[in-house]
Design a protein around this motif. Structure first.
Motif, mmCIF file in Angstrom:
data_model
loop_
_atom_site.group_PDB
_atom_site.id
_atom_site.type_symbol
_atom_site.label_atom_id
_atom_site.label_comp_id
_atom_site.label_asym_id
_atom_site.label_seq_id
_atom_site.Cartn_x
_atom_site.Cartn_y
_atom_site.Cartn_z
ATOM 1 N N ALA A 18 0.839 -1.194 0.000
ATOM 2 C CA ALA A 18 0.000 0.000 0.000
ATOM 3 C C ALA A 18 0.878 1.250 0.000
ATOM 4 O O ALA A 18 0.375 2.363 0.060
ATOM 5 N N GLY A 49 -8.810 -0.379 -2.680
ATOM 6 C CA GLY A 49 -8.208 0.924 -2.455
ATOM 7 C C GLY A 49 -7.332 1.365 -3.615
ATOM 8 O O GLY A 49 -7.253 0.706 -4.653
ATOM 9 N N LEU A 51 -4.040 3.001 -2.855
ATOM 10 C CA LEU A 51 -2.757 3.423 -2.306
ATOM 11 C C LEU A 51 -1.599 2.631 -2.904
ATOM 12 O O LEU A 51 -1.718 1.450 -3.209
ATOM 13 N N ILE A 72 -11.951 -6.053 0.378
ATOM 14 C CA ILE A 72 -11.405 -5.191 1.418
ATOM 15 C C ILE A 72 -12.156 -5.365 2.742
ATOM 16 O O ILE A 72 -13.387 -5.419 2.763
ATOM 17 N N PHE A 76 -11.159 -1.049 6.873
ATOM 18 C CA PHE A 76 -10.327 -0.177 6.046
ATOM 19 C C PHE A 76 -11.128 0.894 5.316
ATOM 20 O O PHE A 76 -10.551 1.839 4.770
ATOM 21 N N VAL A 82 -8.113 3.907 2.755
ATOM 22 C CA VAL A 82 -7.259 3.416 1.668
ATOM 23 C C VAL A 82 -7.644 3.974 0.298
ATOM 24 O O VAL A 82 -7.074 3.584 -0.715
ATOM 25 N N THR A 85 -11.681 2.181 -4.337
ATOM 26 C CA THR A 85 -11.288 1.015 -5.122
ATOM 27 C C THR A 85 -11.549 1.258 -6.599
ATOM 28 O O THR A 85 -12.583 1.810 -6.980
#
Length: 216
Positions: A18, A49, A51, A72, A76, A82, A85
């Protein structure tokens, strides 16, 4: 790959950091892996996410109009921890549930550079393959020698007779995305005769469901 039987891979699960890492080569390789998957018409399963390297590979796959599925844990998603998505998202309750779903929905697994979470996911999949819970290929994309130390340690464990030569074959490595996908497609699972006899369904009277509570 002339003369080699090729496994059909429609979805690859990618484990990665991440964070983007110190070397820009990691980012470039993550984008390139996504491009390779897209051009080969392979969909992506990942941890969700946007990241770090996770965002790089998912963005590249989506740009090539392939399906992206982020799995996920709900924890989170609080306060957009994060990021959004890239593609469809499935929320799960626990990290273990996430990994089980990744295993069930994917045809193969690739690890890019990452931290403890990436390593846990990688070795959990290797352990489950060793136990014949699945027979799907697993590989690391060894960018700029990132995994050299890990691969050397695994070979050391083989020499010390904690990992069998048969089990060592479970972990594939390559330095380019195309080479790694080729190796995953050519992979032939060699199960341990004793471990392959293990039964992972709770009982014959119930619908088959993997019990993945055992770890090595």
């Amino acid at each position: 790959m002339k003369g080699v039987s090729v496994r059909k891979i429609k979805k690859i699960c990618v484990f990665c950091g991440a964070n983007s890492g110190k070397d820009v080569a990691f980012v470039n390789a993550a984008f390139h892996l996504g491009e390779v998957l897209g051009k080969r018409k392979i969909d992506l399963v990942y941890g969700g996410g946007k990241l770090g390297l996770m965002g790089c590979v998912s963005t590249a796959v989506a740009q090539h109009e392939r399906q992206v599925l982020g799995i996920i844990p709900s924890a989170f998603t609080v306060n957009n921890l994060v990021g959004e998505t890239c593609g469809k998202e499935i929320k799960v309750a626990t990290m273990q549930e996430r990994l089980v779903m990744m295993m069930e929905l994917s045809d193969a697994f690739i690890a890019l550079p990452g931290g403890f979470g990436t390593l846990e996911e990688l070795f959990q999949m290797i352990s489950w393959a060793q136990l014949s819970i699945h027979n799907k290929p697993i590989g690391v994309l060894n960018i700029n020698g990132f995994f050299n130390g890990l691969l050397s340690f695994v070979d050391h464990a083989v020499k010390q007779e904690f990992i069998t030569p048969r089990a060592r074959k479970i972990l594939i490595s390559a330095t380019t995305a195309d080479e790694l996908v080729d190796k995953l497609q050519a992979f032939r699972f060699e199960s341990d005769p004793a471990l392959s006899k293990l039964k992972w369904s709770p009982s014959s009277s119930q619908k088959e469901k993997l019990d993945l509570t055992l770890r090595l």
